[in-house]
Motif scaffolding. Structure first.
Motif, PDB file in Angstrom:
ATOM      1  N   GLU A   1       0.830  -1.204   0.000  1.00 48.30           N
ATOM      2  CA  GLU A   1       0.000   0.000   0.000  1.00 48.30           C
ATOM      3  C   GLU A   1       0.869   1.259   0.000  1.00 48.30           C
ATOM      4  O   GLU A   1       1.872   1.341   0.727  1.00 48.30           O
ATOM      5  CB  GLU A   1      -0.922   0.010   1.211  1.00 48.30           C
ATOM      6  N   ALA A   2       0.484   2.236  -0.800  1.00 43.90           N
ATOM      7  CA  ALA A   2       1.194   3.510  -0.870  1.00 43.90           C
ATOM      8  C   ALA A   2       0.202   4.617  -1.218  1.00 43.90           C
ATOM      9  O   ALA A   2      -0.944   4.346  -1.602  1.00 43.90           O
ATOM     10  CB  ALA A   2       2.310   3.451  -1.908  1.00 43.90           C
ATOM     11  N   ALA A   3       0.651   5.838  -1.068  1.00 48.57           N
ATOM     12  CA  ALA A   3      -0.189   6.985  -1.429  1.00 48.57           C
ATOM     13  C   ALA A   3       0.702   8.116  -1.909  1.00 48.57           C
ATOM     14  O   ALA A   3       1.856   8.247  -1.476  1.00 48.57           O
ATOM     15  CB  ALA A   3      -1.036   7.442  -0.243  1.00 48.57           C
ATOM     16  N   VAL A   4       0.179   8.933  -2.809  1.00 46.59           N
ATOM     17  CA  VAL A   4       0.886  10.126  -3.276  1.00 46.59           C
ATOM     18  C   VAL A   4      -0.058  11.310  -3.194  1.00 46.59           C
ATOM     19  O   VAL A   4      -1.282  11.160  -3.196  1.00 46.59           O
ATOM     20  CB  VAL A   4       1.390   9.974  -4.734  1.00 46.59           C
ATOM     21  N   LEU A   5       0.537  12.489  -3.114  1.00 44.85           N
ATOM     22  CA  LEU A   5      -0.242  13.716  -3.197  1.00 44.85           C
ATOM     23  C   LEU A   5      -0.141  14.253  -4.613  1.00 44.85           C
ATOM     24  O   LEU A   5       0.956  14.360  -5.165  1.00 44.85           O
ATOM     25  CB  LEU A   5       0.283  14.761  -2.207  1.00 44.85           C
ATOM     26  N   VAL A   6      -1.290  14.554  -5.215  1.00 44.13           N
ATOM     27  CA  VAL A   6      -1.331  15.229  -6.519  1.00 44.13           C
ATOM     28  C   VAL A   6      -1.543  16.707  -6.201  1.00 44.13           C
ATOM     29  O   VAL A   6      -2.676  17.154  -6.000  1.00 44.13           O
ATOM     30  CB  VAL A   6      -2.462  14.679  -7.405  1.00 44.13           C
ATOM     31  N   PRO A   7      -0.464  17.499  -6.114  1.00 39.69           N
ATOM     32  CA  PRO A   7      -0.572  18.879  -5.625  1.00 39.69           C
ATOM     33  C   PRO A   7      -0.927  19.849  -6.749  1.00 39.69           C
ATOM     34  O   PRO A   7      -0.180  20.016  -7.709  1.00 39.69           O
ATOM     35  CB  PRO A   7       0.825  19.172  -5.069  1.00 39.69           C
ATOM     36  N   LEU A   8      -2.060  20.516  -6.620  1.00 36.04           N
ATOM     37  CA  LEU A   8      -2.501  21.529  -7.574  1.00 36.04           C
ATOM     38  C   LEU A   8      -2.332  22.889  -6.904  1.00 36.04           C
ATOM     39  O   LEU A   8      -2.954  23.165  -5.872  1.00 36.04           O
ATOM     40  CB  LEU A   8      -3.958  21.290  -7.972  1.00 36.04           C
ATOM     41  N   VAL A   9      -1.477  23.724  -7.487  1.00 38.78           N
ATOM     42  CA  VAL A   9      -1.107  24.994  -6.860  1.00 38.78           C
ATOM     43  C   VAL A   9      -1.951  26.122  -7.443  1.00 38.78           C
ATOM     44  O   VAL A   9      -2.015  26.303  -8.663  1.00 38.78           O
ATOM     45  CB  VAL A   9       0.391  25.287  -7.060  1.00 38.78           C
ATOM     46  N   ASP A  10      -2.580  26.881  -6.572  1.00 39.34           N
ATOM     47  CA  ASP A  10      -3.458  27.987  -6.968  1.00 39.34           C
ATOM     48  C   ASP A  10      -2.628  29.246  -7.195  1.00 39.34           C
ATOM     49  O   ASP A  10      -2.520  30.105  -6.326  1.00 39.34           O
ATOM     50  CB  ASP A  10      -4.515  28.199  -5.875  1.00 39.34           C
ATOM     51  N   ARG A  11      -2.026  29.352  -8.393  1.00 39.48           N
ATOM     52  CA  ARG A  11      -1.226  30.517  -8.745  1.00 39.48           C
ATOM     53  C   ARG A  11      -2.112  31.608  -9.353  1.00 39.48           C
ATOM     54  O   ARG A  11      -3.136  31.300  -9.981  1.00 39.48           O
ATOM     55  CB  ARG A  11      -0.147  30.135  -9.754  1.00 39.48           C
ATOM     56  N   PRO A  12      -1.749  32.894  -9.200  1.00 34.55           N
ATOM     57  CA  PRO A  12      -2.552  33.971  -9.800  1.00 34.55           C
ATOM     58  C   PRO A  12      -2.707  33.827 -11.304  1.00 34.55           C
ATOM     59  O   PRO A  12      -3.742  34.174 -11.879  1.00 34.55           O
ATOM     60  CB  PRO A  12      -1.763  35.242  -9.434  1.00 34.55           C
ATOM     61  N   GLU A  13      -1.666  33.302 -11.965  1.00 29.47           N
ATOM     62  CA  GLU A  13      -1.710  33.155 -13.423  1.00 29.47           C
ATOM     63  C   GLU A  13      -2.400  31.876 -13.876  1.00 29.47           C
ATOM     64  O   GLU A  13      -2.556  31.631 -15.071  1.00 29.47           O
ATOM     65  CB  GLU A  13      -0.292  33.203 -14.003  1.00 29.47           C
ATOM     66  N   GLY A  14      -2.823  31.052 -12.931  1.00 29.45           N
ATOM     67  CA  GLY A  14      -3.516  29.802 -13.263  1.00 29.45           C
ATOM     68  C   GLY A  14      -2.997  28.648 -12.434  1.00 29.45           C
ATOM     69  O   GLY A  14      -1.881  28.697 -11.896  1.00 29.45           O
ATOM     70  N   VAL A  15      -3.783  27.612 -12.350  1.00 28.18           N
ATOM     71  CA  VAL A  15      -3.420  26.440 -11.555  1.00 28.18           C
ATOM     72  C   VAL A  15      -2.239  25.716 -12.191  1.00 28.18           C
ATOM     73  O   VAL A  15      -2.166  25.576 -13.416  1.00 28.18           O
ATOM     74  CB  VAL A  15      -4.620  25.487 -11.425  1.00 28.18           C
ATOM     75  N   THR A  16      -1.314  25.259 -11.358  1.00 25.11           N
ATOM     76  CA  THR A  16      -0.190  24.452 -11.820  1.00 25.11           C
ATOM     77  C   THR A  16      -0.202  23.116 -11.084  1.00 25.11           C
ATOM     78  O   THR A  16      -0.873  22.954 -10.064  1.00 25.11           O
ATOM     79  CB  THR A  16       1.159  25.153 -11.574  1.00 25.11           C
ATOM     80  N   VAL A  17       0.558  22.161 -11.620  1.00 23.99           N
ATOM     81  CA  VAL A  17       0.729  20.859 -10.982  1.00 23.99           C
ATOM     82  C   VAL A  17       2.169  20.761 -10.505  1.00 23.99           C
ATOM     83  O   VAL A  17       3.096  21.016 -11.274  1.00 23.99           O
ATOM     84  CB  VAL A  17       0.418  19.705 -11.955  1.00 23.99           C
ATOM     85  N   LEU A  18       2.357  20.405  -9.239  1.00 24.57           N
ATOM     86  CA  LEU A  18       3.692  20.327  -8.659  1.00 24.57           C
ATOM     87  C   LEU A  18       4.220  18.896  -8.757  1.00 24.57           C
ATOM     88  O   LEU A  18       3.506  17.940  -8.443  1.00 24.57           O
ATOM     89  CB  LEU A  18       3.651  20.793  -7.208  1.00 24.57           C
ATOM     90  N   PHE A  19       5.480  18.769  -9.180  1.00 25.24           N
ATOM     91  CA  PHE A  19       6.135  17.474  -9.337  1.00 25.24           C
ATOM     92  C   PHE A  19       7.485  17.478  -8.626  1.00 25.24           C
ATOM     93  O   PHE A  19       8.054  18.531  -8.339  1.00 25.24           O
ATOM     94  CB  PHE A  19       6.381  17.149 -10.810  1.00 25.24           C
ATOM     95  N   THR A  20       8.002  16.277  -8.391  1.00 27.59           N
ATOM     96  CA  THR A  20       9.369  16.132  -7.896  1.00 27.59           C
ATOM     97  C   THR A  20      10.187  15.338  -8.914  1.00 27.59           C
ATOM     98  O   THR A  20       9.650  14.484  -9.615  1.00 27.59           O
ATOM     99  CB  THR A  20       9.414  15.388  -6.545  1.00 27.59           C
TER     100      THR A  20
END
Length: 219
Positions: free
Chosen positions: A57-76
């Motif tokens: 079992e595992a889990a990840v966070l799908v981080p959606l960043v609320d930027r003024p210029e639009g939503v972004t997706v954060l990755f590593t």
């Protein structure tokens, strides 16, 4: 595909706002679609089988960043010396520990450990479908909204870099691409999201396809 038609017909990616995201997930900590839906390598490779009795079992966070210029997706970008998925682009996350109360707890804990973003900066809005990996993990993708400002402090033993990709790229009408490679003597097909000099593929790309499915229906 349904989401392709919607996007081409005027469902411009820039119109997918944090409000839309909350609406699609309805604030629930349950899979966004069919509770029995399980995704993985078998999506593009019929007949592909995993040892379901030995999955971890595992889990990840799908981080959606609320930027003024639009939503972004954060990755590593994972470090090159890791024993699993070295150098690959991924979401922050990892194996579920016995003291984790839920997949959300795992995803938030791992995010704090890997990139230094405390759980207080993350608004959990729901989950994507369970994803089975070729390396033997049953992954729960937890979707969270991040509101800047927040500090990023990557763990150098696990993460080489943290970066963001505009959601417009992920939802673009030409995405995802379908590629193939030989794995253990078999031709395997997989999704990919090229962006500038980066190449997002594998389980991370599969989860992004699921995210597209959900957000394409945003009002």
């Amino acid at each position: 595909m349904e989401q392709q038609a919607l996007l081409r017909a005027g469902q411009a990616a820039w119109r997918v706002t944090p409000f839309d995201i909350r609406t699609r997930f309805s604030g629930g900590a349950v899979p966004s679609r069919d509770p029995e839906k399980v995704r993985g390598d078998h999506d593009l490779n019929p007949g592909f089988r995993l040892p379901l009795d030995r999955l971890r079992e595992a889990a990840v966070l799908v981080p959606l960043v609320d930027r003024p210029e639009g939503v972004t997706v954060l990755f590593t970008q994972r470090t090159a010396h890791l024993s699993a998925h070295a150098g690959q682009i991924s979401f922050p996350g990892g194996r579920r520990e016995t003291y984790d109360r839920s997949p959300e707890d795992t995803a938030l804990r791992e995010t704090e450990e890997e990139i230094g973003v405390a759980r207080g900066h993350v608004e959990v809005v729901g989950r994507l479908d369970t994803y089975l990996t070729r390396t033997g993990f049953r992954v729960t993708p937890v979707v969270g909204l991040l509101k800047p400002p927040f500090a990023v402090n990557p763990d150098p033993t696990e993460v080489d870099e943290v970066f963001e990709v505009p959601l417009t790229v992920i939802l673009g009408p030409d995405m995802p691409e379908r590629h193939s490679r030989e794995v253990m003597g078999h031709q395997r097909f997989f999704y990919a999201f090229p962006y500038e000099q980066r190449y997002i593929w594998g389980a991370t790309a599969g989860m992004l396809v699921n995210l597209r499915d959900v957000l394409a229906e945003a009002p």
